[in-house]
Design a protein around this motif. Sequence first.
Motif, PDB file in Angstrom:
ATOM      1  N   MET A  97     -10.730  20.484  -3.201  1.00 53.03           N
ATOM      2  CA  MET A  97     -10.409  20.424  -1.897  1.00 53.03           C
ATOM      3  C   MET A  97      -9.534  18.926  -1.794  1.00 53.03           C
ATOM      4  SD  MET A  97     -10.656  21.448   1.449  1.00 53.03           S
ATOM      5  CE  MET A  97     -10.818  20.765   2.936  1.00 53.03           C
ATOM      6  N   HIS A  98      -8.527  19.094  -0.867  1.00 56.98           N
ATOM      7  CA  HIS A  98      -7.738  17.750  -0.773  1.00 56.98           C
ATOM      8  C   HIS A  98      -8.368  16.948   0.222  1.00 56.98           C
ATOM      9  CE1 HIS A  98      -4.450  19.758  -2.889  1.00 56.98           C
ATOM     10  NE2 HIS A  98      -4.639  18.697  -3.598  1.00 56.98           N
ATOM     11  N   TYR A  99      -8.221  15.609   0.336  1.00 60.94           N
ATOM     12  CA  TYR A  99      -8.652  14.860   1.463  1.00 60.94           C
ATOM     13  C   TYR A  99      -7.719  13.543   1.421  1.00 60.94           C
ATOM     14  CZ  TYR A  99     -13.219  16.761   0.847  1.00 60.94           C
ATOM     15  OH  TYR A  99     -14.294  17.959   0.657  1.00 60.94           O
ATOM     16  N   LEU A 100      -7.296  13.333   2.841  1.00 58.52           N
ATOM     17  CA  LEU A 100      -6.516  12.139   3.161  1.00 58.52           C
ATOM     18  C   LEU A 100      -7.267  10.889   3.594  1.00 58.52           C
ATOM     19  CD1 LEU A 100      -3.586  14.006   5.494  1.00 58.52           C
ATOM     20  CD2 LEU A 100      -3.563  13.293   2.946  1.00 58.52           C
ATOM     21  N   LEU A 101      -6.991   9.921   2.855  1.00 58.43           N
ATOM     22  CA  LEU A 101      -7.551   8.543   3.208  1.00 58.43           C
ATOM     23  C   LEU A 101      -6.571   7.943   4.244  1.00 58.43           C
ATOM     24  CD1 LEU A 101      -9.817   6.348   3.160  1.00 58.43           C
ATOM     25  CD2 LEU A 101      -8.912   5.415   1.098  1.00 58.43           C
ATOM     26  N   ILE A 102      -6.836   7.842   5.424  1.00 58.44           N
ATOM     27  CA  ILE A 102      -5.762   7.266   6.284  1.00 58.44           C
ATOM     28  C   ILE A 102      -6.332   5.793   6.984  1.00 58.44           C
ATOM     29  CG2 ILE A 102      -4.660   7.621   8.619  1.00 58.44           C
ATOM     30  CD1 ILE A 102      -5.735  10.591   8.209  1.00 58.44           C
ATOM     31  N   CYS A 103      -5.543   4.804   6.636  1.00 57.47           N
ATOM     32  CA  CYS A 103      -5.812   3.399   6.546  1.00 57.47           C
ATOM     33  C   CYS A 103      -4.821   2.663   7.622  1.00 57.47           C
ATOM     34  CB  CYS A 103      -5.683   2.646   5.246  1.00 57.47           C
ATOM     35  SG  CYS A 103      -6.494   3.195   3.843  1.00 57.47           S
ATOM     36  N   ASP A 104      -5.450   2.033   8.550  1.00 51.74           N
ATOM     37  CA  ASP A 104      -4.729   1.083   9.420  1.00 51.74           C
ATOM     38  C   ASP A 104      -4.599  -0.236   9.093  1.00 51.74           C
ATOM     39  OD1 ASP A 104      -4.563   3.387  11.296  1.00 51.74           O
ATOM     40  OD2 ASP A 104      -6.626   2.850  11.847  1.00 51.74           O
ATOM     41  N   THR A 105      -3.607  -1.082   8.840  1.00 51.89           N
ATOM     42  CA  THR A 105      -3.485  -2.403   8.337  1.00 51.89           C
ATOM     43  C   THR A 105      -3.470  -3.476   9.479  1.00 51.89           C
ATOM     44  OG1 THR A 105      -1.245  -2.105   8.020  1.00 51.89           O
ATOM     45  CG2 THR A 105      -2.648  -1.460   6.072  1.00 51.89           C
ATOM     46  N   ALA A 106      -3.729  -4.735   9.130  1.00 51.97           N
ATOM     47  CA  ALA A 106      -3.685  -5.809  10.153  1.00 51.97           C
ATOM     48  C   ALA A 106      -1.925  -6.197  10.323  1.00 51.97           C
ATOM     49  CB  ALA A 106      -4.264  -6.885   9.517  1.00 51.97           C
ATOM     50  N   PRO A 107      -1.968  -6.535  11.311  1.00 53.20           N
ATOM     51  CA  PRO A 107      -0.470  -7.039  11.674  1.00 53.20           C
ATOM     52  C   PRO A 107       0.014  -7.935  10.733  1.00 53.20           C
ATOM     53  CG  PRO A 107      -1.999  -7.117  13.607  1.00 53.20           C
ATOM     54  CD  PRO A 107      -2.834  -6.849  12.710  1.00 53.20           C
ATOM     55  N   ASP A 108      -0.317  -8.706   9.926  1.00 58.72           N
ATOM     56  CA  ASP A 108      -0.036  -9.578   8.947  1.00 58.72           C
ATOM     57  C   ASP A 108      -0.253  -9.172   7.482  1.00 58.72           C
ATOM     58  OD1 ASP A 108      -2.813  -9.945   8.862  1.00 58.72           O
ATOM     59  OD2 ASP A 108      -2.750 -12.079   8.857  1.00 58.72           O
ATOM     60  N   TYR A 109      -0.540  -7.711   7.200  1.00 55.22           N
ATOM     61  CA  TYR A 109      -0.874  -7.020   6.031  1.00 55.22           C
ATOM     62  C   TYR A 109       0.351  -7.485   4.958  1.00 55.22           C
ATOM     63  CZ  TYR A 109       0.425  -3.146   2.845  1.00 55.22           C
ATOM     64  OH  TYR A 109       0.663  -2.435   1.745  1.00 55.22           O
ATOM     65  N   LEU A 110       1.648  -7.725   5.232  1.00 58.03           N
ATOM     66  CA  LEU A 110       2.713  -7.702   4.424  1.00 58.03           C
ATOM     67  C   LEU A 110       2.531  -9.183   3.903  1.00 58.03           C
ATOM     68  CD1 LEU A 110       5.728  -6.004   5.740  1.00 58.03           C
ATOM     69  CD2 LEU A 110       4.329  -5.321   3.759  1.00 58.03           C
ATOM     70  N   GLU A 111       2.309 -10.139   4.640  1.00 58.07           N
ATOM     71  CA  GLU A 111       1.909 -11.350   4.325  1.00 58.07           C
ATOM     72  C   GLU A 111       0.644 -11.594   3.468  1.00 58.07           C
ATOM     73  OE1 GLU A 111       4.671 -10.915   7.741  1.00 58.07           O
ATOM     74  OE2 GLU A 111       2.437 -10.751   7.765  1.00 58.07           O
ATOM     75  N   ARG A 112      -0.623 -10.812   3.725  1.00 63.37           N
ATOM     76  CA  ARG A 112      -1.830 -11.164   3.169  1.00 63.37           C
ATOM     77  C   ARG A 112      -2.075 -10.374   1.939  1.00 63.37           C
ATOM     78  NH1 ARG A 112      -5.991  -9.975   7.124  1.00 63.37           N
ATOM     79  NH2 ARG A 112      -7.327 -10.728   5.536  1.00 63.37           N
ATOM     80  N   ARG A 113      -1.229  -9.355   1.660  1.00 61.65           N
ATOM     81  CA  ARG A 113      -1.831  -8.391   0.478  1.00 61.65           C
ATOM     82  C   ARG A 113      -1.622  -8.864  -0.891  1.00 61.65           C
ATOM     83  NH1 ARG A 113       3.080  -3.846   0.250  1.00 61.65           N
ATOM     84  NH2 ARG A 113       4.698  -5.341  -0.227  1.00 61.65           N
ATOM     85  N   GLY A 114      -0.529  -9.837  -1.087  1.00 56.81           N
ATOM     86  CA  GLY A 114      -0.202 -10.481  -2.311  1.00 56.81           C
ATOM     87  C   GLY A 114      -1.353 -10.776  -3.237  1.00 56.81           C
ATOM     88  N   GLU A 115      -2.308 -11.565  -2.699  1.00 54.41           N
ATOM     89  CA  GLU A 115      -3.679 -12.039  -3.071  1.00 54.41           C
ATOM     90  C   GLU A 115      -4.622 -11.225  -3.574  1.00 54.41           C
ATOM     91  OE1 GLU A 115      -7.547 -15.121  -1.878  1.00 54.41           O
ATOM     92  OE2 GLU A 115      -5.842 -14.660  -0.667  1.00 54.41           O
ATOM     93  N   PHE A 116      -4.426  -9.880  -3.129  1.00 49.46           N
ATOM     94  CA  PHE A 116      -5.420  -8.735  -3.601  1.00 49.46           C
ATOM     95  C   PHE A 116      -4.723  -7.677  -4.122  1.00 49.46           C
ATOM     96  CE2 PHE A 116      -6.881 -11.038   0.262  1.00 49.46           C
ATOM     97  CZ  PHE A 116      -8.215 -11.803  -0.378  1.00 49.46           C
ATOM     98  N   ARG A 117      -3.303  -7.747  -4.022  1.00 43.01           N
ATOM     99  CA  ARG A 117      -2.582  -6.444  -4.574  1.00 43.01           C
ATOM    100  C   ARG A 117      -2.907  -6.033  -5.845  1.00 43.01           C
ATOM    101  NH1 ARG A 117       3.672  -5.120  -4.151  1.00 43.01           N
ATOM    102  NH2 ARG A 117       3.486  -2.830  -3.589  1.00 43.01           N
TER     103      ARG A 117
END
Length: 106
Positions: free
Chosen positions: A1-21
């Motif tokens: 079976m297929h499943y979609l994991l749909i995520c909402d990101t914080a407004p500052d996602y692009l600025e914050r993701r680097g540390e955890f990417r």
Amino acid sequence: MHYLLICDTAPDYLERRGEFRDAHLALAWQAVERGELLLGGATSDPPDGAVLLFEAGSADVPAAFAKADPYVRHGIVTGWRVKAWNTVVGAQASTPVRPSSANPAR
């Protein structure tokens, strides 16, 4: 079976993701290597979420991924949900459905 994991990101996602990417991508590629994650990536215009496509025996697999994801644990992903996706068309459809030969598509 297929499943979609749909995520909402914080407004500052692009600025914050680097540390955890790197940790996020390592987790994702491990899921690919196990045959669970088929595709994944962020949405754009606007960059306010992400969608990951899993093939698994239950919704527990994508849910476990989300719970372990550094983006979720550090608040970069602000919400997520798993939706079962009944795929019927395509080479990897989980339950392929072809048109009836008595009623072909026009």
